[in-house]
Design an enzyme around this catalytic site. Structure first.
Site, PDB file in Angstrom:
ATOM      1  N   GLU A  79       1.080  -1.067   0.260  1.00 36.36           N
ATOM      2  CA  GLU A  79      -0.432  -0.691   0.324  1.00 36.36           C
ATOM      3  C   GLU A  79       0.526   1.320  -0.169  1.00 36.36           C
ATOM      4  O   GLU A  79       0.499   2.339  -0.133  1.00 36.36           O
ATOM      5  CB  GLU A  79      -1.341  -0.140   1.147  1.00 36.36           C
ATOM      6  CG  GLU A  79      -1.732  -1.352   0.615  1.00 36.36           C
ATOM      7  CD  GLU A  79      -3.688  -0.533   0.268  1.00 36.36           C
ATOM      8  OE1 GLU A  79      -3.600   1.060  -0.597  1.00 36.36           O
ATOM      9  OE2 GLU A  79      -4.011  -1.576   0.116  1.00 36.36           O
ATOM     10  N   GLU A 110       8.265 -21.178   6.703  1.00 33.16           N
ATOM     11  CA  GLU A 110       8.642 -20.405   8.168  1.00 33.16           C
ATOM     12  C   GLU A 110       9.656 -21.476   8.746  1.00 33.16           C
ATOM     13  O   GLU A 110      10.078 -20.914   9.737  1.00 33.16           O
ATOM     14  CB  GLU A 110       7.455 -20.489   8.923  1.00 33.16           C
ATOM     15  CG  GLU A 110       6.702 -21.989   9.377  1.00 33.16           C
ATOM     16  CD  GLU A 110       5.564 -21.760  10.493  1.00 33.16           C
ATOM     17  OE1 GLU A 110       5.662 -22.078  11.174  1.00 33.16           O
ATOM     18  OE2 GLU A 110       4.998 -21.143   9.722  1.00 33.16           O
TER      19      GLU A 110
END
Length: 308
Positions: A79, A110
């Protein structure tokens, strides 16, 4: 009778509730998760100031995480260019296993510390890394934070548990102590909500401190579609106090740079507007103080001349 551990902290497990009660339980868990950020406001504020300082000095803000935490970090990072025109070259996105495609996000990534070490080689001295992990113990996140600090960067750690390894390895530790999930272990729920709120607050405050918000308006937006060009016109019109047509003309003259267009619409010529923004580090309010009195005087003189 065996008791299900996924009790939402409020009685029956969510799959034993009516549809309406299940929705209410989910909503309550998200509201409580947002409240968890309240006790971390001082640290979140410090993180926003640090990001602003690093970006303002030309450094890069790196987002690093795995799994659902990685998705929250990815959403915030993506954004920044549109909302505040942070240059893409000053944003690093490091997600365990890479940004997922086709809806597939393998859980094993992960645990890949070596991948994190490789990714963190992009971090430079005087950069900042925002590292997110719900448990605060994710191997990818920990390895990235450790390497980033060793390379001279500052680390902002966000975890949903206090006194975790990630927070201990961070310069700014943001602890979001969310309650157990309504679906046990699914950290995309309340934990993700709290993480997204904290990330939004950090990046928005950084944008404010960088001068990219004026009177609550996105004065440094990237107007790259019809909707955003109309928004830019509205912003320039409101701040400069001119008609929409005049605001649109100023935007065209400045290549749709809303800050420059606002100053031009308020009465500055283009070179003066550019100089003012440079001198005031892109903060529009300080620039307007220099040109609005002059514009008013010019308007007064023009009116007097017409009345003679």
């Amino acid at each position: 009778m065996q008791t299900d551990r996924s009790q939402c902290g409020r009685g029956a497990a969510i799959d034993q509730l009516s549809d309406r009660d299940a929705m209410s339980a989910m909503l309550a868990s998200h509201i409580a998760a947002l409240e968890s950020a309240r006790s971390a406001i001082a640290d979140i504020s410090a993180a926003g100031a640090l990001v602003a300082r690093i970006v303002g000095a030309g450094g890069t803000v790196h987002y690093a995480a795995a799994g659902s935490s990685g998705l929250m970090a990815l959403a915030d990072a993506c954004e920044l260019p549109g909302t505040f025109q942070i240059p893409p070259g000053q944003i690093g996105i490091h997600m365990a296993g890479g940004v997922p495609t086709g809806g597939v996000m393998p859980g094993s990534t992960e645990d890949d510390r070596e991948d994190a070490v490789r990714a963190a080689r992009a971090v430079k001295e005087n950069d900042v890394a925002i590292v997110v992990s719900a448990s605060g113990t994710t191997p990818y996140a920990l390895a990235f934070a450790e390497v980033a600090r060793a390379r001279g960067a500052s680390v902002i750690g966000i975890a949903n548990a206090a006194n975790t390894a990630l927070l201990e390895a961070s310069d700014i530790a943001i602890s979001l102590n969310t309650a157990p999930e309504v679906v046990e272990g699914s950290t995309r729920l309340a934990a993700g909500t709290a993480q997204k709120a904290a990330l939004n607050m950090i990046s928005t405050q950084a944008g404010v401190l960088l001068g990219h918000v004026h009177d609550g308006l996105m004065i440094n937006l990237n107007p790259d579609n019809i909707k955003l060009r109309q928004r830019a016109t509205d912003i320039v019109s409101r701040i400069a106090g001119v008609a929409a047509d005049d605001a649109d003309e100023a935007l065209r003259r400045t290549g749709y740079n809303a800050k420059l267009a606002t100053l031009v619409a308020a009465g500055a010529d283009l070179s003066e507007a550019q100089a003012l923004l440079t001198r005031n580090n892109g903060h529009l309010r300080a620039c307007l103080h220099h040109i609005i009195p002059k514009t008013k005087n010019q308007n007064t003189t023009s009116i007097q001349g017409r009345n003679q």
